[in-house]
Design an enzyme around this catalytic site. Structure first.
Site, PDB file in Angstrom:
ATOM      1  N   GLY A  72       0.832  -1.196   0.000  1.00  0.00           N
ATOM      2  CA  GLY A  72       0.000   0.000   0.000  1.00  0.00           C
ATOM      3  C   GLY A  72       0.867   1.247   0.000  1.00  0.00           C
ATOM      4  O   GLY A  72       0.546   2.257  -0.637  1.00  0.00           O
ATOM      5  N   THR A  73       1.982   1.159   0.709  1.00  0.00           N
ATOM      6  CA  THR A  73       2.908   2.298   0.768  1.00  0.00           C
ATOM      7  C   THR A  73       3.425   2.637  -0.628  1.00  0.00           C
ATOM      8  O   THR A  73       3.443   3.812  -1.025  1.00  0.00           O
ATOM      9  CB  THR A  73       4.094   1.943   1.704  1.00  0.00           C
ATOM     10  OG1 THR A  73       3.567   1.712   3.012  1.00  0.00           O
ATOM     11  CG2 THR A  73       5.125   3.047   1.741  1.00  0.00           C
ATOM     12  N   ASN A 147      -6.818   5.027   9.246  1.00  0.00           N
ATOM     13  CA  ASN A 147      -6.280   3.798   9.830  1.00  0.00           C
ATOM     14  C   ASN A 147      -6.246   3.805  11.355  1.00  0.00           C
ATOM     15  O   ASN A 147      -6.163   2.755  11.967  1.00  0.00           O
ATOM     16  CB  ASN A 147      -4.874   3.519   9.286  1.00  0.00           C
ATOM     17  CG  ASN A 147      -4.008   4.739   9.262  1.00  0.00           C
ATOM     18  OD1 ASN A 147      -4.322   5.724   8.598  1.00  0.00           O
ATOM     19  ND2 ASN A 147      -2.920   4.705  10.006  1.00  0.00           N
ATOM     20  N   GLN A 177      -7.542   0.968   4.152  1.00  0.00           N
ATOM     21  CA  GLN A 177      -8.360   0.522   5.288  1.00  0.00           C
ATOM     22  C   GLN A 177      -9.821   0.335   4.902  1.00  0.00           C
ATOM     23  O   GLN A 177     -10.544  -0.435   5.520  1.00  0.00           O
ATOM     24  CB  GLN A 177      -8.270   1.530   6.447  1.00  0.00           C
ATOM     25  CG  GLN A 177      -6.912   1.597   7.110  1.00  0.00           C
ATOM     26  CD  GLN A 177      -6.538   0.328   7.878  1.00  0.00           C
ATOM     27  OE1 GLN A 177      -7.388  -0.446   8.298  1.00  0.00           O
ATOM     28  NE2 GLN A 177      -5.253   0.112   8.049  1.00  0.00           N
ATOM     29  N   HIS A 199      -2.681  -7.304   2.460  1.00  0.00           N
ATOM     30  CA  HIS A 199      -2.662  -7.885   3.810  1.00  0.00           C
ATOM     31  C   HIS A 199      -3.696  -7.258   4.750  1.00  0.00           C
ATOM     32  O   HIS A 199      -3.851  -7.693   5.887  1.00  0.00           O
ATOM     33  CB  HIS A 199      -1.253  -7.835   4.418  1.00  0.00           C
ATOM     34  CG  HIS A 199      -0.780  -6.489   4.864  1.00  0.00           C
ATOM     35  ND1 HIS A 199      -0.658  -6.152   6.183  1.00  0.00           N
ATOM     36  CD2 HIS A 199      -0.378  -5.402   4.166  1.00  0.00           C
ATOM     37  CE1 HIS A 199      -0.193  -4.919   6.286  1.00  0.00           C
ATOM     38  NE2 HIS A 199      -0.015  -4.437   5.066  1.00  0.00           N
ATOM     39  N   THR A 235       9.948  -7.920 -11.803  1.00  0.00           N
ATOM     40  CA  THR A 235       9.225  -9.174 -12.018  1.00  0.00           C
ATOM     41  C   THR A 235       8.044  -9.254 -11.060  1.00  0.00           C
ATOM     42  O   THR A 235       8.216  -9.072  -9.855  1.00  0.00           O
ATOM     43  CB  THR A 235      10.180 -10.372 -11.789  1.00  0.00           C
ATOM     44  OG1 THR A 235      11.256 -10.251 -12.710  1.00  0.00           O
ATOM     45  CG2 THR A 235       9.454 -11.697 -11.988  1.00  0.00           C
ATOM     46  N   CYS A 334       3.756   0.964  12.524  1.00  0.00           N
ATOM     47  CA  CYS A 334       4.776   1.609  11.699  1.00  0.00           C
ATOM     48  C   CYS A 334       6.111   0.948  11.957  1.00  0.00           C
ATOM     49  O   CYS A 334       6.218   0.017  12.738  1.00  0.00           O
ATOM     50  CB  CYS A 334       4.834   3.106  11.961  1.00  0.00           C
ATOM     51  SG  CYS A 334       5.153   3.494  13.664  1.00  0.00           S
TER      52      CYS A 334
HETATM   53  N1  PLP Z   1      -2.409   3.445   3.994  1.00  0.00           N
HETATM   54  C1  PLP Z   1      -3.115   3.132   5.084  1.00  0.00           C
HETATM   55  C2  PLP Z   1      -4.372   3.883   5.399  1.00  0.00           C
HETATM   56  C3  PLP Z   1      -2.688   2.102   5.933  1.00  0.00           C
HETATM   57  O1  PLP Z   1      -3.388   1.806   7.021  1.00  0.00           O
HETATM   58  C4  PLP Z   1      -1.491   1.417   5.605  1.00  0.00           C
HETATM   59  C5  PLP Z   1      -0.959   0.369   6.503  1.00  0.00           C
HETATM   60  O2  PLP Z   1      -1.203   0.379   7.689  1.00  0.00           O
HETATM   61  C6  PLP Z   1      -0.803   1.772   4.437  1.00  0.00           C
HETATM   62  C7  PLP Z   1      -1.293   2.801   3.647  1.00  0.00           C
HETATM   63  C8  PLP Z   1       0.447   1.080   4.038  1.00  0.00           C
HETATM   64  O3  PLP Z   1       0.187  -0.214   3.507  1.00  0.00           O
HETATM   65  P1  PLP Z   1       1.307  -1.320   3.520  1.00  0.00           P
HETATM   66  O4  PLP Z   1       1.369  -1.874   4.906  1.00  0.00           O
HETATM   67  O5  PLP Z   1       0.848  -2.356   2.523  1.00  0.00           O
HETATM   68  O6  PLP Z   1       2.572  -0.680   3.108  1.00  0.00           O
END
Ligand code: PLP
Length: 391
Positions: A72-73, A147, A177, A199, A235, A334
């Site tokens: 997600g990041t 979150n 979320q 995840h 990949t 985090c």
């Molecule tokens: N954005 C939100 C709102 C999240 O809650 C999170 C993870 O807690 C992320 C982005 C980041 O996702 P990832 O853990 O897949 O990097």
């Protein structure tokens, strides 16, 4: 490991057994690189394309608009850095909400963007947003649900404001979320870019996706072999993508039932803690209007219970909670597990003395009544013990 009441699903939720099963073949039988020409490569490619089709439908996008990535990041970073750089060298300002995940906030800050405040309920300050919008704005990034507090925002309202004050700007939403709980295909329809992470909805860690609508000019942030139609090289994580697809399918199919059941468990948990512990503030709720209801939690995700206990430190509470078999968290998950003072609660105007006693209990599809009862048995005496010690 002894049975635990796992109440940290917003940090990561267990994989569905069907997801684990769906991935197995891509570790030990179909292990080829999906970019290859031979039969096994074509099978791997077909599997990632099937997952692409499923996710596209779940997000209200076309398959070609899905970019698989590593988290997600990464999806958030690609949206912000990619959209800002895709403006064709004219720069362009990025605007985001003050309670965004660091994966949005940091890139926005690095680009010298504008950060818009929220009110005490965690709702975006629409007047401040209007003031931050002008013809220089290239991208607005606002999350669908928070979150830490679980507070849900309306993208329709944001898009309407953008149409008036920054008509050329793109809209990104972090739906990481929201996706387990909300119909993202409908709610994120106004967005040009949408991030999700497997995840958080029963898929594996280390795989996410960004919807990039056809009209968006995006500069890739990882360059190399040109995978994902030149938008994200590397990949592809075939097993992870297959798992993400299966998890998305299950999430959408069971969302109604999961949402209803988890919502009831969350209400029992939050109501029980409020009744048992004095000096508690529950974030993102409003006074109840109907009879027989303690508070109105309709602005929050159904799995989210976020409380601040006066006169204690979260870290000490988490220690006692874990000793009693309750796994939770204070701020968002985090790096290194270190708990920082919450930027979300600070933006909502919580005094530090209250914010330092915050606890996030987050439920998921696998949560049970036993988890809630364990938390209700463990947490009130733990808070009382800490307050006695501090007195
Ligand atoms: N954005 C939100 C709102 C999240 O809650 C999170 C993870 O807690 C992320 C982005 C980041 O996702 P990832 O853990 O897949 O990097």
């Amino acid at each position: 490991m002894a049975a635990v009441a796992y109440l940290d699903h917003a940090a990561s939720t267990p994989m569905y057994p069907e997801v684990v099963e769906s991935m197995r073949e891509f570790f030990d039988a179909c292990y080829a690189n999906p970019t290859g020409a031979h039969r096994m490569a074509r099978d791997a490619r077909r599997a990632t394309d099937d997952a692409r089709d499923i996710l596209a439908e779940a997000l209200g996008a076309r398959p070609a608009e899905i970019v698989f990535c590593g988290s997600g990041t990464e999806a958030d970073n690609l949206a912000i850095f990619g959209a800002a750089a895709g403006s064709g060298g004219s720069g362009g300002t990025v605007v985001c909400g003050a309670v965004e995940h660091p994966a949005v906030l940091r890139p926005t800050e690095q680009l010298g963007g504008r950060v818009v405040g929220v009110d005490g309920d965690g709702m975006l300050d629409m007047d401040a947003l209007a003031a931050a919008l002008d013809g220089d704005v290239r991208l607005v990034s606002v999350m669908l649900a928070n979150n830490e507090t679980g507070v849900i925002w309306s993208l329709g309202d944001v898009a309407e404001l953008m149409a008036r004050h920054a008509p050329g700007a793109l809209l990104h939403t972090d739906a990481v979320q929201a996706f387990p709980w909300l119909d993202v295909a409908t709610l994120a329809a106004p967005a040009d870019l949408v991030s999700v992470s497997a995840h958080k909805f029963g898929g594996p860690k280390g795989v996410g996706a960004l919807v990039v609508r056809d009209r968006v000019r995006l500069q890739p942030q990882i360059v190399g072999g040109g995978q994902e139609s030149e938008r994200r090289s590397g990949t592809p994580n075939v097993a992870g993508i297959v798992g993400l697809g299966r998890a998305a399918e299950i999430t959408v199919a069971r969302r109604g039932e999961v949402t209803e059941r988890a919502g009831r468990l969350r209400d029992r948990l939050a109501d029980g803690l409020r009744a048992a512990v004095p000096g508690v503030t529950e974030s993102g709720v409003r006074p109840a209007t109907g009879a027989g209801v303690t508070v109105d939690r309709s602005a929050k995700l159904p799995g989210s219970c976020h409380l601040c206990f006066e006169g204690i430190e979260s870290e000490a509470l988490l220690f006692l909670a874990e000793r009693g078999g309750v796994y939770a968290s204070a701020a968002s998950a985090c790096a290194s597990g270190a708990e920082h003072p919450s930027h979300v609660l600070a933006a909502m105007g919580y005094p530090r003395s209250l914010a330092r006693g915050s606890l996030r209990l987050s439920l998921g599809a696998a949560s049970t009544g036993a988890d809630v009862e364990t938390a209700l048995a463990v947490l009130p005496p733990a808070v009382a013990q800490l307050r006695r010690a501090a007195a």
